[in-house]
Design a protein around this motif. Structure first.
Motif, mmCIF file in Angstrom:
data_model
loop_
_atom_site.group_PDB
_atom_site.id
_atom_site.type_symbol
_atom_site.label_atom_id
_atom_site.label_comp_id
_atom_site.label_asym_id
_atom_site.label_seq_id
_atom_site.Cartn_x
_atom_site.Cartn_y
_atom_site.Cartn_z
ATOM 1 N N SER A 1 0.828 -1.204 0.000
ATOM 2 C CA SER A 1 0.000 0.000 0.000
ATOM 3 C C SER A 1 0.868 1.261 0.000
ATOM 4 C CB SER A 1 -0.920 -0.007 1.220
ATOM 5 O OG SER A 1 -0.161 -0.052 2.416
ATOM 6 N N ARG A 8 0.391 3.533 2.063
ATOM 7 C CA ARG A 8 0.619 3.635 3.509
ATOM 8 C C ARG A 8 1.886 2.880 3.918
ATOM 9 N NH1 ARG A 8 -4.713 2.611 6.487
ATOM 10 N NH2 ARG A 8 -4.839 0.828 5.142
ATOM 11 N N ALA A 9 2.042 1.670 3.370
ATOM 12 C CA ALA A 9 3.227 0.865 3.698
ATOM 13 C C ALA A 9 4.485 1.570 3.211
ATOM 14 C CB ALA A 9 3.117 -0.518 3.065
ATOM 15 N N PHE A 64 -3.385 -5.848 6.989
ATOM 16 C CA PHE A 64 -4.336 -4.928 6.345
ATOM 17 C C PHE A 64 -3.649 -3.601 6.014
ATOM 18 C CE2 PHE A 64 -8.727 -6.659 7.957
ATOM 19 C CZ PHE A 64 -8.480 -7.840 7.279
ATOM 20 N N MET A 65 -2.868 -3.098 6.979
ATOM 21 C CA MET A 65 -2.209 -1.806 6.796
ATOM 22 C C MET A 65 -1.157 -1.861 5.682
ATOM 23 S SD MET A 65 -2.914 0.647 9.198
ATOM 24 C CE MET A 65 -4.163 0.723 10.478
ATOM 25 N N ALA A 66 -0.428 -2.971 5.645
ATOM 26 C CA ALA A 66 0.688 -3.083 4.692
ATOM 27 C C ALA A 66 0.184 -3.278 3.269
ATOM 28 C CB ALA A 66 1.609 -4.238 5.076
ATOM 29 N N CYS A 67 -0.984 -3.886 3.121
ATOM 30 C CA CYS A 67 -1.422 -4.342 1.796
ATOM 31 C C CYS A 67 -2.504 -3.482 1.163
ATOM 32 C CB CYS A 67 -1.908 -5.784 1.878
ATOM 33 S SG CYS A 67 -0.623 -6.909 2.436
ATOM 34 N N ALA A 68 -3.122 -2.603 1.910
ATOM 35 C CA ALA A 68 -4.215 -1.830 1.337
ATOM 36 C C ALA A 68 -4.281 -0.447 1.961
ATOM 37 C CB ALA A 68 -5.538 -2.567 1.532
ATOM 38 N N ASP A 69 -4.847 0.486 1.189
ATOM 39 C CA ASP A 69 -5.012 1.863 1.657
ATOM 40 C C ASP A 69 -6.468 2.141 2.015
ATOM 41 O OD1 ASP A 69 -2.412 3.221 1.488
ATOM 42 O OD2 ASP A 69 -2.482 2.592 -0.616
ATOM 43 N N ALA A 70 -6.661 3.205 2.782
ATOM 44 C CA ALA A 70 -8.020 3.615 3.146
ATOM 45 C C ALA A 70 -8.864 3.738 1.867
ATOM 46 C CB ALA A 70 -7.983 4.938 3.891
ATOM 47 N N LEU A 79 -10.682 0.050 5.468
ATOM 48 C CA LEU A 79 -11.017 -0.853 4.364
ATOM 49 C C LEU A 79 -12.490 -1.262 4.408
ATOM 50 C CD1 LEU A 79 -7.933 -3.272 4.515
ATOM 51 C CD2 LEU A 79 -8.120 -0.985 3.502
ATOM 52 N N ARG A 89 -11.316 -2.027 -6.412
ATOM 53 C CA ARG A 89 -10.455 -1.622 -5.300
ATOM 54 C C ARG A 89 -10.086 -2.779 -4.374
ATOM 55 N NH1 ARG A 89 -10.617 4.356 -3.185
ATOM 56 N NH2 ARG A 89 -8.603 3.516 -2.529
ATOM 57 N N ARG A 113 -7.875 -5.381 -2.776
ATOM 58 C CA ARG A 113 -6.422 -5.516 -2.640
ATOM 59 C C ARG A 113 -6.030 -6.778 -1.898
ATOM 60 N NH1 ARG A 113 -3.969 -4.353 -5.660
ATOM 61 N NH2 ARG A 113 -2.047 -3.774 -4.594
ATOM 62 N N ARG A 152 -3.259 -14.115 -7.534
ATOM 63 C CA ARG A 152 -2.182 -13.851 -8.494
ATOM 64 C C ARG A 152 -2.716 -13.113 -9.717
ATOM 65 N NH1 ARG A 152 2.423 -13.388 -8.113
ATOM 66 N NH2 ARG A 152 3.035 -15.445 -7.395
ATOM 67 N N ASP A 158 -3.606 -9.470 -8.829
ATOM 68 C CA ASP A 158 -2.652 -8.708 -8.003
ATOM 69 C C ASP A 158 -3.179 -8.427 -6.604
ATOM 70 O OD1 ASP A 158 -0.978 -8.741 -10.143
ATOM 71 O OD2 ASP A 158 -1.376 -6.660 -10.756
ATOM 72 N N LEU A 159 -3.694 -9.457 -5.974
ATOM 73 C CA LEU A 159 -4.178 -9.316 -4.605
ATOM 74 C C LEU A 159 -3.241 -10.056 -3.654
ATOM 75 C CD1 LEU A 159 -7.911 -10.372 -5.248
ATOM 76 C CD2 LEU A 159 -6.849 -8.126 -5.627
ATOM 77 N N PHE A 160 -3.239 -9.635 -2.403
ATOM 78 C CA PHE A 160 -2.543 -10.388 -1.364
ATOM 79 C C PHE A 160 -3.491 -11.416 -0.765
ATOM 80 C CE2 PHE A 160 0.066 -6.518 -1.349
ATOM 81 C CZ PHE A 160 1.334 -7.080 -1.379
#
Lengths: 416, 416
Positions: free
Chosen positions: A11, A13-14, B113-119, B142, B170, B172, B200, B203-205
């Motif tokens: 993200s 954010r990351a 959640f924080m690392a992989c997606a934005d608000a 999210l 959107r 993620r 894959r 492009d999602l985690f």
């Protein structure tokens, strides 16, 4: 598939999550130690004071056969222990629904940011500030708007005029650390009243981080934001047992507010993460009954260290700081252009009798491009080590200045 | 100023923070207990299994005089213990920079959640889902996009077609709980491969919450997302010691990823909050060496409970569930229109021989308006208590049905 072929991206954010300025130079310190150099750590706030025996003894008394979840707001026994502490220490009675046990002061800060502001909002912070505020702000999607305090004022607050000028339309929170990490400043009642009144006028929350409450010198008293009259709905206090009882590792703190909506939001986040640490809560019960002598003895020890540090640093030519008032940090200006370069050099290129010092460059504690020639120094070392570290710093600064002159001369020659 | 005059308002995020559906009826249960009614808790997942003696014994062995901060990623001893566990349990070797100790699985979810997606981004969740995902999603800004699993399929995953149809621009992250809380479903390798391939392609985690990994029945084996080949950059595993060692209260978990960028973001958040709980890390070292017998005995006990529960529930007229496969929960359909009303009635208006049961209405585990006639049942009670609770539920359902018929008849009379 190796990470080189990674398609899935982290993200924004990351990507904007700040690295820790305190730990930034750690690999260089590790390398110095690997070379056999002794490193005096002036960069971190891990006290060497013993955790009270009553807490350590309780570890041996745990006889639960199942280490169960504790209630989300904290165990009744621990919450009562906290209540007794506030009653005794601040004369303040806290009721059910006004206090939550948290995983360190850290979690209380995160809860406060989340409860009081939305992504895209601003939080006003007095700079230099505790660098990890930036991490929590980034997690919460908040922008840091700095209000600069100055070394010449011993980092006391600028006038209300400056605050009014700095305010943005999206400011929702002011966070104040009192006594202050990194500056050691202890704000007066007048300063706190000024900020609270500023918050009231502009509908802001005042988050008061008071984890260094016990550590004030020269007969000062840290005023808690909980003591301010008529600001009950505005104030959130972040507290922690880490420094008060030298128990940083147990990760136990508190979130205190008399604003029912803020409490409710924090409670829901607390329920989401289930429980605060259980072993920590168990051993902390009873610590509030430690005689005042316990705190006095520790504060006296820190005051002694503060005196050694202040006298030592101010006797070094070109070093500037006013006398720190509380906590166990100070921000000092050094006679160098770039304190980070100097801190790196101390670890990579310098040693004196097999030892060097590690400093935290202060630029990481500012949001503005300030503090380039400043460092944060923690005085958690015992007096002898502190004296030794100061002498290394004195010699290091002299050597570094010589080196720069030599380099400048060489470069003059080069450019001929 | 009282909070009635409050002008300063909490964030939108705070106002949308969900209350815990598991604890929602707690005040009613407390009231029932105050009236002298025994309440069998089928609503919560606090195991009654003993924490291993080796962990409890280590509490007595702690002789640190200062309970210091531990390193932000976790102590080397604890990280090595986790590594040995993964090696032994999954045959997977994890390196430095691939695993972080966290404050319970909860913190690992928040970091992911924080690392992989934005608000403003979306996270796809198989519903019914662990209700606290909603709290972490709200904290991270999210939106939850549900992919519905059905009781008739024993809550196995819907086809890829459904996933494709549910995907938003959107999206993620996909978060999967396996073995599943609340449904007890254990996904097959094919299901996991399908979801990973879906991730894959778009492009999602894939965040795989595997805190119930040990708890699978009928000779099943829970496949870890770490075992999927060629998805190393996509996968984040959330782990916890809470259930594995019946140590929910110590708040210790892990965040595992082979994606270096994700690790770096999580590390920075970990540095921001300084340390995971230190006492917990200390006592957990060595638990990975428990003989397989330890896990087998516990799983056997849960399997016995699962059998009692399944046989008991399916013998009640109108109750539907397929045989749960793992974890220690199931979602059952009851012969009532509104399971929440029924759960409330059990606590407020009903008792049998001085006892009643507490259920968690399942609607709180859905994002869609589904699950109205479903409940989540945790089978953490011992077999005798479980049997007693099922009989109460059987009688309660019959009495409730009678009452409804009576009420309907009365209302017919009223309307004459």
């Amino acid at each position: 598939m190796s990470t080189l072929e990674t398609t899935v991206g982290v993200s924004r954010r990351a990507r904007s999550m700040p690295p820790s300025p305190i730990r930034k130079l750690a690999p260089l310190a590790d390398a110095a130690k690997a070379r056999g150099t002794r490193v005096y750590h002036l960069n971190i706030g891990q006290p060497d004071i013993e955790t009270p025996a009553c807490m350590r003894d309780r570890l041996k008394a745990i006889d639960d056969r199942v280490l169960e979840y504790s209630p989300s707001p904290g165990t009744p026994a621990f919450l009562n222990s906290l209540r007794r502490y506030y009653e005794r220490r601040l004369g303040i009675t806290l009721h059910d629904g006004e206090i939550l046990a948290t995983t360190g002061g850290s979690e209380a800060i995160l809860f406060a940011f989340m409860a009081c502001a939305d992504a895209g909002d601003d939080v006003m912070v007095v700079e230099p500030f505790y660098a990890n505020y930036r991490t929590f702000a980034t997690m919460a999607g908040l922008n840091i708007v700095p209000v600069t305090s100055r070394g010449r004022d011993n980092f006391h607050l600028p006038s209300r005029e400056v605050w009014e000028r700095t305010l943005t339309p999206r400011t929702r929170i002011v966070i104040l650390c009192n006594p202050n990490n990194p500056t050691g400043t202890v704000y007066t009642r007048e300063e706190l009243e000024m900020v609270a009144s500023f918050c009231r006028e502009h509908d802001l929350f005042l988050v008061s981080d008071e984890v260094y409450r016990e550590f004030v010198y020269d007969c000062r008293r840290a005023i808690s934001a909980l003591e301010l009259k008529n600001y009950e709905d505005v104030v959130i206090v972040v507290d922690s047992l880490s420094k008060r009882y030298s128990a940083c590792g147990i990760r136990l703190g508190a979130f205190v507010t008399r604003n029912a909506d803020v409490y409710e939001a924090a409670l829901r986040m607390a329920q989401g993460r289930l429980s605060p640490p259980g072993l920590a809560q168990f051993i902390a019960v009873g610590a509030e009954s430690l005689a005042d002598d316990y705190t006095h003895a520790i504060v006296e020890e820190y005051e002694r260290r503060r005196n050694v540090l202040y006298e030592g640093l101010t006797s070094i030519p070109g070093v500037f700081l006013e006398k720190p008032e509380g906590a166990f940090y100070c921000v000092a200006r050094l006679p160098v252009e770039n304190a980070e370069d100097f801190a790196v050099w101390l670890l990579t290129d310098y040693s004196r009798n097999g030892a060097t010092v590690m400093l935290a460059p202060a630029n990481g504690f500012y949001a503005s491009p300030l503090g380039k020639n400043e460092v944060r120094i923690a005085y958690v070392l015992n007096v002898d080590d502190l004296r030794a570290a100061i002498e290394i710093l004195r010699d290091g600064l002299a050597t570094y200045a010589q080196r720069n002159i030599a380099a400048a001369t060489n470069s003059d020659i080069d450019s001929v």
